[in-house]
Design a protein around this motif. Sequence first.
Motif, short mmCIF file in Angstrom:
data_model
loop_
_atom_site.label_atom_id
_atom_site.label_comp_id
_atom_site.label_asym_id
_atom_site.label_seq_id
_atom_site.Cartn_x
_atom_site.Cartn_y
_atom_site.Cartn_z
N ILE A 154 0.82 -1.04 -0.03
CA ILE A 154 0.00 -0.03 0.05
C ILE A 154 1.00 1.23 0.05
N PHE A 155 0.76 2.18 -0.87
CA PHE A 155 1.50 3.22 -1.08
C PHE A 155 0.60 4.65 -1.17
N ASN A 156 1.16 5.61 -0.90
CA ASN A 156 0.23 7.11 -0.97
C ASN A 156 0.72 7.88 -2.19
N THR A 157 1.94 7.27 -2.74
CA THR A 157 2.23 8.11 -4.09
C THR A 157 2.48 7.07 -5.16
N LYS A 158 1.87 7.20 -5.93
CA LYS A 158 2.08 6.28 -7.23
C LYS A 158 2.04 6.63 -8.46
#
Length: 464
Positions: free
Chosen positions: A70-74
């Motif tokens: 899970i990532f907040n910047t993609k």
Amino acid sequence: MKLNEDLKPVLQEPAGLSDPSAALEVEKISQTSKEFNADPKNRLMQNAATTNDFTTLLLNRNVMISDTHIFNTKIPEESRVTNQKQSGRCWIFAGLNTMRVQLIKKYNLENDFELSQGFLFFYDKFEKSNWFLESIIDTRERDVNDRTVQYLLREPVNDGGQYAMLVNLIEKYGLVPKSLYPESFSSSSTNRLNALVISKLRDYAVRLRRMHAHGASVEELRQEKEHNLKDIYRILAITLGEPPSQPFTWSFHSKDKKYHEFTGLTPRSFYDEHVGYKIGETISLIHDPRNKRMALYTIQYLGNIAGGHPIRHINAEISDLEDLAIKKLQAGKPVWFGADVGKYMHRSSGILDPALFQYDLAFNIKFEMTKAERLIHAESLMTHAMVFTGVHLDSHGRPVRWRVENSWGEEGGDKGYVTMSAAWFREFVYQIVLEKDIAPQRFLDVLNQQVVVLPAYDPMGALA
């Protein structure tokens, strides 16, 4: 030329290894065994590890939980993971994976669209064969046991490469869609093809050195080389198929089921008009803690296309690589990078983290080498190229973990995507590539410095 005429006699045996006090004593081995068996934990681990993959037993549960996908910047558009299969072409796959993103967006293509990795692979093998033979001609005056000559002979060509080699290939030959030049058996499983080409190239090296010893000129050596390369081309064409040489048509249906057709294309015009990525307007940043930062480096005899762009690396702090990779991802662009993927990886879960395996709990050991010491002592080097497509940042804007597009198929991780901890990045990432318009001016200024030449066998010359 006489057999072994270049071999030098061994002047002296290593004295220390002949010293009886250097030998293992049977009594001490027996004592070590007693100490081992005196610890119940050792016997427990022995029971478990002799019947299981011991690395599975050592997995750190906390790491497996914290290194989520899970990532907040993609980047806005992620593609379906590719598969290099039984080949070492990761650098080509990673490079083309960064370029297909905009092409998929431009023409509303399905996310499994691929550019032909085999097309570049064919020309890379052919160009590397020429590069090797030219290197043999260039080193013709050196003793065959010279360390550089032996390094060149150890592996005349292989599947790996560096980003500058990709630049040279694409600028010279262009690109084609994978549908126009699909994979062959030998591009997906390269061992036998490599063995054949390498054996022939060593055969040619012997011939060229023999010709030089008998007084042949450089012009005569190059004439012989041209004859040799016809054999290599024949081998490649038979096993891989000839790349497109005539104008071709690219036709496809977009995701909205519309039909598109472009005629009269060449690999160069397809790259220029449709891909459009200015691959030559990029720079390579490396983190080599052995050497001076903000300095320009190259590696002797490293390359693939004679007359092409030379290898150039700007050595920077690891924080620079982190900051600029984040900047590029925040601009919506994927990041090509090179790293030592064999370290602390759990493939099925798709996690890269130096705390992943608890060797200290099982073996009572820990590893204390620094990144520089690992490079110096042959413990680490760049072995694989992949693509950053995302990063998870904390409240201070610092990286916690990175999202990585690999090229090993969809099995494992998040449909083939991998999570890398920030700690792993700092220890095992060695290179990232940036567009010049993203790079701060202070890095561009380094390109004007005098280049420092590292020896051919330096670990920074490793091929991903």
